[in-house]
Design an enzyme around this catalytic site. Structure first.
Site, mmCIF file in Angstrom:
data_model
loop_
_atom_site.group_PDB
_atom_site.id
_atom_site.type_symbol
_atom_site.label_atom_id
_atom_site.label_comp_id
_atom_site.label_asym_id
_atom_site.label_seq_id
_atom_site.Cartn_x
_atom_site.Cartn_y
_atom_site.Cartn_z
ATOM 1 N N ARG A 27 -7.534 22.731 60.904
ATOM 2 C CA ARG A 27 -7.934 23.162 59.566
ATOM 3 C C ARG A 27 -9.458 23.071 59.481
ATOM 4 O O ARG A 27 -10.038 22.041 59.837
ATOM 5 C CB ARG A 27 -7.314 22.234 58.528
ATOM 6 N N HIS A 58 -8.042 25.971 49.453
ATOM 7 C CA HIS A 58 -6.563 25.930 49.509
ATOM 8 C C HIS A 58 -5.990 27.290 49.929
ATOM 9 O O HIS A 58 -4.839 27.603 49.622
ATOM 10 C CB HIS A 58 -5.931 25.572 48.136
ATOM 11 N N ASN A 68 -3.801 16.721 43.982
ATOM 12 C CA ASN A 68 -4.942 15.922 43.549
ATOM 13 C C ASN A 68 -6.157 16.845 43.377
ATOM 14 O O ASN A 68 -6.885 16.757 42.403
ATOM 15 C CB ASN A 68 -5.185 14.818 44.575
ATOM 16 N N ARG A 124 -11.707 15.441 39.657
ATOM 17 C CA ARG A 124 -12.791 16.425 39.497
ATOM 18 C C ARG A 124 -12.687 17.085 38.128
ATOM 19 O O ARG A 124 -11.597 17.346 37.631
ATOM 20 C CB ARG A 124 -12.706 17.507 40.565
ATOM 21 N N ASP A 139 -3.058 9.765 39.006
ATOM 22 C CA ASP A 139 -1.736 10.098 39.535
ATOM 23 C C ASP A 139 -0.811 10.536 38.398
ATOM 24 O O ASP A 139 -0.620 9.806 37.424
ATOM 25 C CB ASP A 139 -1.159 8.874 40.262
ATOM 26 N N ARG A 159 2.298 10.697 38.224
ATOM 27 C CA ARG A 159 3.478 9.854 37.968
ATOM 28 C C ARG A 159 3.149 8.856 36.868
ATOM 29 O O ARG A 159 3.947 8.608 35.964
ATOM 30 C CB ARG A 159 3.906 9.119 39.243
ATOM 31 N N GLY A 206 1.583 18.583 45.264
ATOM 32 C CA GLY A 206 2.147 17.331 44.739
ATOM 33 C C GLY A 206 2.578 17.368 43.283
ATOM 34 O O GLY A 206 3.698 16.988 42.943
ATOM 35 N N GLY A 222 2.523 20.268 41.200
ATOM 36 C CA GLY A 222 3.262 21.513 40.947
ATOM 37 C C GLY A 222 4.706 21.452 41.409
ATOM 38 O O GLY A 222 5.600 22.000 40.768
ATOM 39 N N GLU A 223 4.949 20.725 42.524
ATOM 40 C CA GLU A 223 6.317 20.649 43.054
ATOM 41 C C GLU A 223 7.151 19.578 42.360
ATOM 42 O O GLU A 223 8.378 19.686 42.313
ATOM 43 C CB GLU A 223 6.276 20.324 44.558
ATOM 44 N N ASN A 224 6.483 18.534 41.870
ATOM 45 C CA ASN A 224 7.246 17.368 41.401
ATOM 46 C C ASN A 224 7.242 17.127 39.899
ATOM 47 O O ASN A 224 8.172 16.503 39.382
ATOM 48 C CB ASN A 224 6.704 16.088 42.074
ATOM 49 N N GLU A 266 1.106 23.636 54.490
ATOM 50 C CA GLU A 266 -0.130 24.125 55.115
ATOM 51 C C GLU A 266 -0.102 23.941 56.634
ATOM 52 O O GLU A 266 -0.628 24.769 57.369
ATOM 53 C CB GLU A 266 -1.342 23.410 54.503
#
Ligand code: AMP
Length: 398
Positions: free
Chosen positions: A91, A180, A211, A241, A284, A286, A332, A334-336, A385
């Protein structure tokens, strides 16, 4: 072919060994604190125990040597010898305007990547160190560079230019690049595949919310706009950010707080985003979700401001593409975080969106989360990725 995928940071290195035929991840891991006391390698073979070893890693060459040793280890390794590794995919964060595609790494390519260092002074030098260390230890193995910026190189001028004197673009290449890209490309293609639609016929908005967070508009298989800019600081509110702000805030804050530009930049990169908005509760999601359910005002403010910004960008990209067929959530958050998807979609009634809350509660799969009569399709597509880098590597050297 077995492909080693390397994602090298300034003091860390993530790796995966992927079998390109089955697309299975045979082993993965992480080297941390490279060049710092207490360096540690975490290694996990497919289906096996994760093992952590604290061991000195004065530099990236030593880190890669340890990775190769773990992969070939007699008891927990997944290959008998390094000859089984057919290629390495690296990458690379910033390819500037020089790389609109992945490339096979040569001395000339490395020199050109180095010319982009100015644009990503924290990331690119680390990527180069990783590539050079790998080349030293695997001199006969072909290597490929996959750039975070490449997918966005199809953006038209009106999307990538800033409203600055044009001479700065000509002199310094100051423009929007976006990041990304590997994820935006993978997710937008995968969405078309899952829906059984032709990628070239769709208008897709990909919300990569991790993140770091960015959104892209992909029209007929080409990226036409994305929210990150010259650097990953622009666009959405992120973990730490700030995303889009009035640039005059820099001067204002520097005066009020007696800070240098570097110090203000550090606040914008590391102390802002949902961390800053939640008054340092957490970056985070969560914790923010937990806090929100307990009625915590800091958590609620951060979550709602984050979601509003995502919805605003979606609106902008609907305008940029004159419509949208599919909106995808990935990474992270968007999926959860179903709550984030719900809050964002609450703004999108004008697109005729209705969420299927049962589907929105599921995890870890490619899934349509809008109802069958929703006028726009909303999906969750877990990003991958590393697999995308492995595929690119095989495409070029397989
Ligand atoms: P990424 O940068 O894509 O690895 O995303 C990391 C971020 O995803 C973390 O900082 C969390 O905010 C978020 N995240 C991970 N797991 C969950 C979860 N189960 N629920 C909500 N957010 C999550």
């Amino acid at each position: 072919m077995k492909v080693l995928v390397i994602n090298c940071g300034s003091s860390s290195l993530k790796f995966q060994l992927i079998d390109s035929q089955s697309e299975r991840c045979l082993a993965k891991g992480l080297c941390e604190r490279i060049g710092i006391d207490g360096s540690m390698i975490t290694y996990a073979p497919e289906g096996g125990e994760k093992e952590k070893t604290v061991t000195p890693m004065p530099d990236h060459t030593e880190a890669i040597r340890l990775v190769l040793e773990a992969l070939t280890n007699a008891s927990t390794g997944v290959v008998k010898s390094l000859d089984e590794i057919g290629a390495v995919g690296h990458r690379v964060v910033h390819g500037g305007e020089k790389f609109a595609q992945s490339v096979v790494i040569t001395d000339e390519v490395l020199q050109t990547v180095e010319e982009c260092n100015d644009l990503a002074p924290l990331h690119n030098p680390a990527n180069l160190i990783g590539i050079n260390a790998c080349r030293k230890l695997m001199p006969n193995t072909p290597m490929v560079g996959v750039f975070d910026t490449a997918f966005h190189q199809t953006m038209p001028e009106e999307a990538y230019l800033y409203g600055l004197p044009f001479v700065y673009y000509e002199k310094y290449k100051i423009r929007r690049y976006g990041f990304h890209g590997t994820s935006h490309s993978y997710v937008s293609r995968r969405a078309a595949e899952v829906l059984g639609r032709n990628y070239e016929d769709l208008k897709t908005i990909v919300c990569h919310l991790g993140n770091g967070a960015s959104i892209s508009a992909v029209k007929n298989g080409r990226c036409v706009d994305t929210s990150m800019g010259l650097t990953p600081l622009e666009g959405l509110i992120m973990g730490t950010r700030c995303g889009d702000i009035d640039p005059a805030i820099l001067e204002f804050l520097a005066h009020k707080e007696g800070k240098t530009i570097d110090e203000v930049m550090s606040v914008l990169n590391k102390k802002s985003g949902v961390l800053g908005l939640s008054d340092n509760l957490s970056s985070d999601f969560r914790d923010l979700e937990d806090g929100y359910h307990k009625g915590d005002a800091n958590a609620s403010r951060a979550l709602k401001t984050f979601c509003y910004r995502v919805a605003k960008y979606i609106g902008a990209y609907v305008a940029a593409m004159n419509g949208v067929d599919v909106i995808c959530f990935t990474a992270g958050v968007g999926e959860n975080a179903g709550i984030v998807r719900t809050f964002v979609c609450e703004y999108l009634g004008y697109l005729g969106i209705a969420l299927d809350q049962e589907a929105n509660g599921r995890r870890g799969q490619d899934i349509v989360i809008s109802t069958p009569d929703s006028q726009t399709t909303v999906m969750v597509i877990p990003t991958n990725e590393e697999l995308a880098i492995a595929r690119e590597t095989v495409r070029l050297v397989g």
